[in-house]
Design a protein around this motif. Structure first.
Motif, PDB file in Angstrom:
ATOM      1  N   ILE A   1       0.847  -1.216   0.048  1.00  0.00           N
ATOM      2  CA  ILE A   1       0.092   0.082  -0.006  1.00  0.00           C
ATOM      3  C   ILE A   1       0.904   1.166   0.055  1.00  0.00           C
ATOM      4  N   GLY A   2       1.925   1.241   0.890  1.00  0.00           N
ATOM      5  CA  GLY A   2       2.758   2.390   0.870  1.00  0.00           C
ATOM      6  C   GLY A   2       3.571   2.540  -0.349  1.00  0.00           C
ATOM      7  N   LEU A   3       4.337   1.526  -1.057  1.00  0.00           N
ATOM      8  CA  LEU A   3       5.222   1.863  -2.089  1.00  0.00           C
ATOM      9  C   LEU A   3       5.100   1.270  -3.355  1.00  0.00           C
ATOM     10  N   GLY A   4       3.893   0.385  -3.099  1.00  0.00           N
ATOM     11  CA  GLY A   4       3.665  -0.398  -4.446  1.00  0.00           C
ATOM     12  C   GLY A   4       4.679  -1.531  -5.008  1.00  0.00           C
ATOM     13  N   ILE A   5       5.224  -1.893  -3.840  1.00  0.00           N
ATOM     14  CA  ILE A   5       6.240  -3.092  -4.196  1.00  0.00           C
ATOM     15  C   ILE A   5       6.111  -4.165  -3.158  1.00  0.00           C
ATOM     16  N   GLY A   6       6.995  -5.228  -3.309  1.00  0.00           N
ATOM     17  CA  GLY A   6       7.073  -6.332  -2.267  1.00  0.00           C
ATOM     18  C   GLY A   6       6.303  -7.486  -2.879  1.00  0.00           C
ATOM     19  N   PRO A   7       6.040  -8.604  -2.255  1.00  0.00           N
ATOM     20  CA  PRO A   7       5.560  -9.800  -2.582  1.00  0.00           C
ATOM     21  C   PRO A   7       4.228  -9.673  -2.923  1.00  0.00           C
ATOM     22  N   ILE A   8       3.506  -8.906  -2.527  1.00  0.00           N
ATOM     23  CA  ILE A   8       1.914  -8.644  -3.107  1.00  0.00           C
ATOM     24  C   ILE A   8       1.996  -8.227  -4.519  1.00  0.00           C
ATOM     25  N   ALA A   9       3.015  -7.305  -4.719  1.00  0.00           N
ATOM     26  CA  ALA A   9       3.048  -6.780  -6.212  1.00  0.00           C
ATOM     27  C   ALA A   9       3.661  -8.011  -6.988  1.00  0.00           C
ATOM     28  N   SER A  10       4.707  -8.509  -6.489  1.00  0.00           N
ATOM     29  CA  SER A  10       5.308  -9.498  -7.304  1.00  0.00           C
ATOM     30  C   SER A  10       4.669 -10.911  -7.438  1.00  0.00           C
ATOM     31  N   GLU A  11       4.120 -11.419  -6.543  1.00  0.00           N
ATOM     32  CA  GLU A  11       3.676 -12.810  -6.479  1.00  0.00           C
ATOM     33  C   GLU A  11       2.220 -12.855  -6.417  1.00  0.00           C
TER      34      GLU A  11
ATOM     35  N   VAL B   1      -0.307   5.151  -5.492  1.00  0.00           N
ATOM     36  CA  VAL B   1       0.721   4.913  -4.572  1.00  0.00           C
ATOM     37  C   VAL B   1       0.923   6.378  -3.965  1.00  0.00           C
ATOM     38  N   CYS B   2       1.168   6.770  -2.789  1.00  0.00           N
ATOM     39  CA  CYS B   2       1.371   7.938  -2.284  1.00  0.00           C
ATOM     40  C   CYS B   2       1.922   7.953  -0.918  1.00  0.00           C
ATOM     41  N   GLY B   3       2.544   6.709  -0.461  1.00  0.00           N
ATOM     42  CA  GLY B   3       3.213   6.648   1.036  1.00  0.00           C
ATOM     43  C   GLY B   3       2.397   6.556   2.235  1.00  0.00           C
ATOM     44  N   GLU B   4       1.006   6.272   1.803  1.00  0.00           N
ATOM     45  CA  GLU B   4       0.166   6.119   2.879  1.00  0.00           C
ATOM     46  C   GLU B   4       0.031   4.741   3.464  1.00  0.00           C
TER      47      GLU B   4
ATOM     48  N   PRO C   1      -2.130   1.350   4.986  1.00  0.00           N
ATOM     49  CA  PRO C   1      -3.677   1.002   4.644  1.00  0.00           C
ATOM     50  C   PRO C   1      -4.738   1.606   5.535  1.00  0.00           C
ATOM     51  N   VAL C   2      -4.517   2.095   6.846  1.00  0.00           N
ATOM     52  CA  VAL C   2      -5.611   2.657   7.573  1.00  0.00           C
ATOM     53  C   VAL C   2      -5.886   4.171   6.806  1.00  0.00           C
ATOM     54  N   ALA C   3      -4.789   4.786   6.396  1.00  0.00           N
ATOM     55  CA  ALA C   3      -4.904   6.125   5.920  1.00  0.00           C
ATOM     56  C   ALA C   3      -5.718   5.952   4.626  1.00  0.00           C
ATOM     57  N   LEU C   4      -5.329   4.722   3.894  1.00  0.00           N
ATOM     58  CA  LEU C   4      -5.825   4.732   2.141  1.00  0.00           C
ATOM     59  C   LEU C   4      -7.644   4.493   2.745  1.00  0.00           C
ATOM     60  N   LEU C   5      -7.886   3.636   3.442  1.00  0.00           N
ATOM     61  CA  LEU C   5      -9.317   3.550   3.743  1.00  0.00           C
ATOM     62  C   LEU C   5      -9.941   4.637   4.225  1.00  0.00           C
ATOM     63  N   ASP C   6      -9.293   5.527   5.088  1.00  0.00           N
ATOM     64  CA  ASP C   6     -10.032   6.894   5.728  1.00  0.00           C
ATOM     65  C   ASP C   6     -10.178   7.828   4.461  1.00  0.00           C
ATOM     66  N   ARG C   7      -9.112   7.903   3.451  1.00  0.00           N
ATOM     67  CA  ARG C   7      -9.420   8.742   2.274  1.00  0.00           C
ATOM     68  C   ARG C   7     -10.522   8.222   1.389  1.00  0.00           C
ATOM     69  N   ALA C   8     -10.653   6.850   1.345  1.00  0.00           N
ATOM     70  CA  ALA C   8     -11.787   6.174   0.585  1.00  0.00           C
ATOM     71  C   ALA C   8     -13.182   6.467   1.339  1.00  0.00           C
ATOM     72  N   GLY C   9     -13.061   6.928   2.511  1.00  0.00           N
ATOM     73  CA  GLY C   9     -14.267   7.064   3.278  1.00  0.00           C
ATOM     74  C   GLY C   9     -14.958   5.868   3.879  1.00  0.00           C
ATOM     75  N   LEU C  10     -14.305   4.750   4.074  1.00  0.00           N
ATOM     76  CA  LEU C  10     -14.516   3.642   4.630  1.00  0.00           C
ATOM     77  C   LEU C  10     -14.265   3.574   6.294  1.00  0.00           C
ATOM     78  N   LEU C  11     -13.529   4.485   6.789  1.00  0.00           N
ATOM     79  CA  LEU C  11     -13.588   4.399   8.065  1.00  0.00           C
ATOM     80  C   LEU C  11     -14.633   5.109   8.929  1.00  0.00           C
ATOM     81  N   SER C  12     -15.517   4.242   9.906  1.00  0.00           N
ATOM     82  CA  SER C  12     -16.683   4.723  10.405  1.00  0.00           C
ATOM     83  C   SER C  12     -16.867   3.694  11.518  1.00  0.00           C
ATOM     84  N   GLU C  13     -18.137   4.355  12.466  1.00  0.00           N
ATOM     85  CA  GLU C  13     -18.268   3.451  13.448  1.00  0.00           C
ATOM     86  C   GLU C  13     -19.021   1.979  13.153  1.00  0.00           C
ATOM     87  N   GLN C  14     -19.311   1.997  11.587  1.00  0.00           N
ATOM     88  CA  GLN C  14     -20.014   1.030  11.195  1.00  0.00           C
ATOM     89  C   GLN C  14     -18.856  -0.122  10.737  1.00  0.00           C
TER      90      GLN C  14
END
Length: 428
Positions: free
Chosen positions: A227-237, A251-254, A256-269
């Motif tokens: 999530i932070g760098l766009g590299i690593g085993p998830i990207a390559s495997e 990819v913007c160095g954020e 996983p929690v920050a990504l979800l917040d930016r997407a509007g998914l973090l909430s009490e639900q």
């Protein structure tokens, strides 16, 4: 004990209400599925002398357990995936195996998983499904819970198609669950397995339909790196294994929690699962948004992804529950086993009482049900379980419970005052 009594006084050697101190020789007055009174057995029998009385004898009576995260349709994969290797290797193997499975496999797995929950004292569950096959056995068993429809999709061009399919699946789940104590929600699988447009569409759907949601979050170091760098085993495997060869989000160095917040998914639900790799700023975001957490310590150990900062979560005041995850990454679906493992893992930093609370009232809280279940309190629904344990240490009743409790000692479980499980030979 007669299975269908409208009113009954239920007594036992020990009562663990969770929200109040343990009670020796305690009991409950249950009427029409609701706990109407809690107190000493002798006082209840005296004050409600005309009501039927069932004594569980040498037993511990406590709220029914809440398994806050599992995948029942994967029960049949027990022992078929790599143990203790990399998270990415495990996830790739799971993807390959799932492509070979059919509806009959998922139905059988869900049925076996439901039986395991019943035998362990679980009365409420948060289950993630792709096939929808867990609704029928959970409904037949009379359990309470939330069935979350899983959604994945790495191709940004397919976001609309994926969300439309998810809406149809949700409608099907709701139809299947009608007439039961099961509700439905949405489970975007993980930040790395959905494109950013699909994450945004999920957030919009959840707001529009006012649905609960759950997501695997910050589970592995590989996820954080991807999530932070766009590299690593998830990207390559992992991505090549599903036909993708580039990052599915900006990819913007954020984190996983920050990504979800930016997407509007973090909430009490939102119920975030695992939360192994969460930094200080991430924790603040989770607190600000009121996100709940489900801990799965044995699954984290199985997948060798690290140890979640559970003491920090508890100290922060976040709602925290306990889950077993699936048998694709665990040895049993027993919350007793989960609690014991966590007690050893965290030592004195997390007490036995905190763990039992996480498996009862904490689990109810993360599912938005703390007002109805999770403690033996007048006005709450009569969801409870009893174990054949006739001696608890007065100085440490919760530690004593954890040292003795097992699925095999569960003698009775009730949901809404109705018996959903009674161990053979334990009829009264």
């Amino acid at each position: 004990m007669t299975p269908e009594k409208t009113t009954v006084i239920l007594t036992a050697r020990f009562l663990l209400p969770i929200s109040s101190p343990p009670l020796l020789d305690g009991g409950l007055l249950i009427r029409d599925g609701v706990i109407c009174a809690v107190g000493k057995a002798s006082a209840l029998i005296r004050d409600f002398a005309t009501e039927p009385h069932d004594d569980l004898g040498g037993a511990v009576l406590l709220p029914g357990l809440v398994n806050a995260h599992t995948h029942l349709e994967l029960t049949g994969l027990h022992g078929r995936l790599p143990f203790g290797r990399s998270f990415t290797e495990w996830a790739t193997t799971l993807l390959n195996l799932r492509s070979e499975l059919d509806g009959a496999f998922f139905a059988t797995s869900a049925r076996l998983g439901t039986t395991a929950l019943l035998r362990s004292g679980v009365t409420c569950v948060a289950d993630i499904t792709t096939s929808g096959r867990s609704v029928a056995p959970l409904k037949a068993a009379g359990l309470r819970g939330i069935i979350f429809q899983e959604i994945l999709g790495l191709d940004p061009e397919q976001a609309t198609e994926r969300i439309d399919a998810a809406e149809k699946a949700l409608q099907s789940l709701q139809l299947q669950a009608s007439g039961s104590l099961l509700s439905v929600g949405l489970s975007p699988h993980a930040p790395y397995s959905l494109s950013e447009p699909l994450l945004l569409r999920c957030a919009e759907l959840l707001r529009r339909r006012r649905l609960p949601a759950t997501i695997h979050l910050a589970e592995s170091p590989e996820e954080v790196t991807y999530i932070g760098l766009g590299i690593g085993p998830i990207a390559s495997e992992l991505l090549p294994a599903v036909g993708r060869h580039s990052p599915s989000h900006r990819v913007c160095g954020e984190s996983p929690v920050a990504l979800l917040d930016r997407a509007g998914l973090l909430s009490e639900q939102l119920l975030a699962v695992h939360g192994v790799h969460v930094g200080g700023s991430d924790l603040e975001l989770l607190k600000q948004r009121g996100v709940a957490l489900a801990m799965c310590p044995r699954s984290n150990d199985y997948l060798n992804v690290g140890t979640a900062p559970l003491p920090r979560y508890l100290a922060s005041g976040l709602r925290v529950g306990l889950g077993t995850d699936s048998l694709a990454s665990n040895e049993t679906l027993s919350l007793w086993d989960e609690m014991r493992f966590a007690h050893r893992l965290y030592g004195g930093a997390v007490t036995a009482q905190q763990l039992v609370t996480m498996a009862t009232l904490g689990g109810a809280a993360v599912l938005g049900m703390a007002g109805a279940i999770g403690s033996l309190t007048p006005g709450k629904r009569a969801d409870l379980t009893a174990l054949a344990i006739d001696r608890l240490d007065d100085a440490d009743p919760y530690g004593s419970l954890l040292s003795q409790a097992s699925d095999g000692l569960v003698v009775l479980s009730m949901v809404e005052g109705k018996i959903v499980y009674q161990r053979e030979g334990a009829e009264r």
